[in-house]
Design an enzyme around this catalytic site. Structure first.
Site, short mmCIF file in Angstrom:
data_model
loop_
_atom_site.label_atom_id
_atom_site.label_comp_id
_atom_site.label_asym_id
_atom_site.label_seq_id
_atom_site.Cartn_x
_atom_site.Cartn_y
_atom_site.Cartn_z
N ASP A 27 -1.65 6.72 6.40
CA ASP A 27 -2.69 5.83 5.92
C ASP A 27 -2.98 4.86 7.06
O ASP A 27 -2.16 4.00 7.38
CB ASP A 27 -2.19 5.08 4.68
N LYS B 80 -12.36 -1.66 6.81
CA LYS B 80 -11.64 -2.57 7.69
C LYS B 80 -12.02 -2.39 9.16
O LYS B 80 -12.39 -3.35 9.81
CB LYS B 80 -10.14 -2.44 7.48
N TRP C 206 0.82 -1.21 0.00
CA TRP C 206 0.00 0.00 0.00
C TRP C 206 0.86 1.26 0.00
O TRP C 206 0.58 2.21 -0.71
CB TRP C 206 -0.98 0.00 1.18
C1 LIG Z 1 -7.18 -1.74 2.09
C2 LIG Z 1 -6.12 -0.72 2.13
C3 LIG Z 1 -6.02 0.31 1.18
C4 LIG Z 1 -6.92 0.39 -0.02
O1 LIG Z 1 -8.19 0.76 0.27
P1 LIG Z 1 -9.28 1.02 -0.86
O2 LIG Z 1 -10.38 1.59 -0.06
O3 LIG Z 1 -9.58 -0.31 -1.47
O4 LIG Z 1 -8.71 1.96 -1.84
C5 LIG Z 1 -5.05 1.26 1.35
N1 LIG Z 1 -4.20 1.23 2.39
C6 LIG Z 1 -4.25 0.25 3.32
C7 LIG Z 1 -3.29 0.27 4.46
C8 LIG Z 1 -5.21 -0.75 3.22
O5 LIG Z 1 -5.26 -1.71 4.16
#
Ligand SMILES: *Cc1c(COP(=O)(O)O)cnc(C)c1O
Length: 355
Positions: free
Chosen positions: A167, A191, A100
């Site tokens: 993030d 999540k 990511w």
């Molecule tokens: C799942 C995830 C993403 C991507 O998320 P989307 O909503 O599918 O764009 C980005 N960063 C991390 C750390 C993730 O776990």
């Protein structure tokens, strides 16, 4: 009885599913579905207001922080962040700790220059780099707090004088930390906070107005702030599910209370993996994630057999990410301790029969 270890979208509290499904049929006894009321009605405005204020309360945010619910998934933030914060001739610093973070770096390069301060790519991202220097002349420092695919997590906030951007998609609201240290936090909701289709973005007003480029209205954080996160139709149902999940978390006692449960779940899981010689733990001990435990089974036949056993026993999402292999057990906030107890019992039983 099933147990849901999916990495995302993933488990949410059962009461959230019940309340959300009731609201689809009849929202607050209005005789209307939550899906058919205007976003500018009082009924929806109160959902947005409560969701924003619960975020502020649960995270202990200062009054200069703006809470937004935006579209496009965390992946949109990979470019929206540099678009708003990184000027053409400026530099941003990034930590490269997994798939990511790598994607975030790629997008940032579209807008300015990027200095990757450290990377753990040399060992398949199985650890978090330490002892690196963060340049003081960069516009911001970006990192991923929890590496969902690789199973590593940053357990401390890096020291720096420049704005921090994180993030937090896969560990937001799972452990206490000083969220006010960050100038910008983003997280896809699917999540730890709700349904797919919405991003939580927390931004400090002070870091805006620093780039010279023209921004499309929908990409400009300032426009979203001015319009109370309702610049256009927000993903109303996804925001509603976030609000319900945030209420649930508050009812449990907030982030501190869930952290204790998350620590118990992770300890039980990692202790069990460590106690069984059939399994291997590739991730550096001090960097293990509380949210996503990644482990392997060197014997390919046994790996298949264990996955089959999980399936027969109603366990979803135990198979590892295609880039890492093995197993990944996601233990987000809503996963009950009981699910980890059942899984670890199954692991021990499997080891007894096959060890
Ligand atoms: C799942 C995830 C993403 C991507 O998320 P989307 O909503 O599918 O764009 C980005 N960063 C991390 C750390 C993730 O776990």
């Amino acid at each position: 009885m099933v147990h849901n270890f999916n990495a995302g979208p993933s488990i949410l509290p059962a009461e959230v599913f019940r309340q959300a499904s009731e609201a689809i049929v009849n929202y607050n006894n209005m005789g209307l579905s939550i899906l058919e009321i205007g976003h500018r009605t009082d009924a929806f405005q109160s959902v947005m207001d409560e969701a924003q204020s619960l975020v502020k309360e649960l995270m202990g945010l200062d009054s200069n922080k703006e809470v937004l619910f935006l579209h496009g998934g965390a992946s949109t933030q990979f470019f929206q962040v540099p678009m708003n914060l990184l000027d053409d001739n400026a530099k941003a610093a990034y930590l490269d700790c997994g798939v990511w973070g790598t994607k975030a770096i790629k997008e940032a390069k579209l807008y300015g220059s990027v200095e990757v301060v450290a990377s753990s790519k040399d060992r398949n991202y199985a650890y978090i780099p330490k002892g690196y220097a963060i340049p003081s002349d960069a516009s911001y420092f970006h990192y991923t707090t929890n590496n969902t695919v690789e199973g590593t997590q940053m357990h401390a906030i890096p020291e720096t004088s420049i704005p921090l951007v994180a993030d937090m998609s896969s560990d937001i609201l799972s452990t206490t930390m000083d969220f006010n240290r960050f100038s910008l936090i983003y997280a896809g909701a699917q999540k730890n906070i709700g349904a797919a289709g919405v991003n939580l973005v927390i931004v400090d007003n002070e870091i805006l107005n620093k780039v010279s480029r023209k921004l499309p209205t929908m990409m400009d954080y300032r426009e979203h702030i001015k319009n109370g996160s309702m610049l256009n139709t927000p993903p109303v149902f996804a925001v509603y599910v976030c609000m319900l999940t945030l209420r649930w978390l508050k009812g449990l006692g907030g982030v501190k209370a869930i952290q204790e449960i998350n620590e118990q779940k992770a300890k039980l899981l990692y202790d069990t993996v460590e106690s069984i010689p059939l399994f291997n733990l590739p991730v550096a001990t001090e960097d293990r994630s509380l949210m996503n435990a990644v482990f392997t089974m060197p014997d390919a036949e046994l790996e298949k057999a264990f996955l089959a056993t999980c399936k027969t026993n109603g366990m979803y999402g135990v198979k590892g990410h295609r880039s890492v292999g093995g197993f990944r057990v996601s233990m987000y906030n809503a996963l009950p301790l009981e699910s980890v107890v059942v899984l670890t019992d199954l692991m021990k039983d499997f080891a007894n029969k096959n060890g």
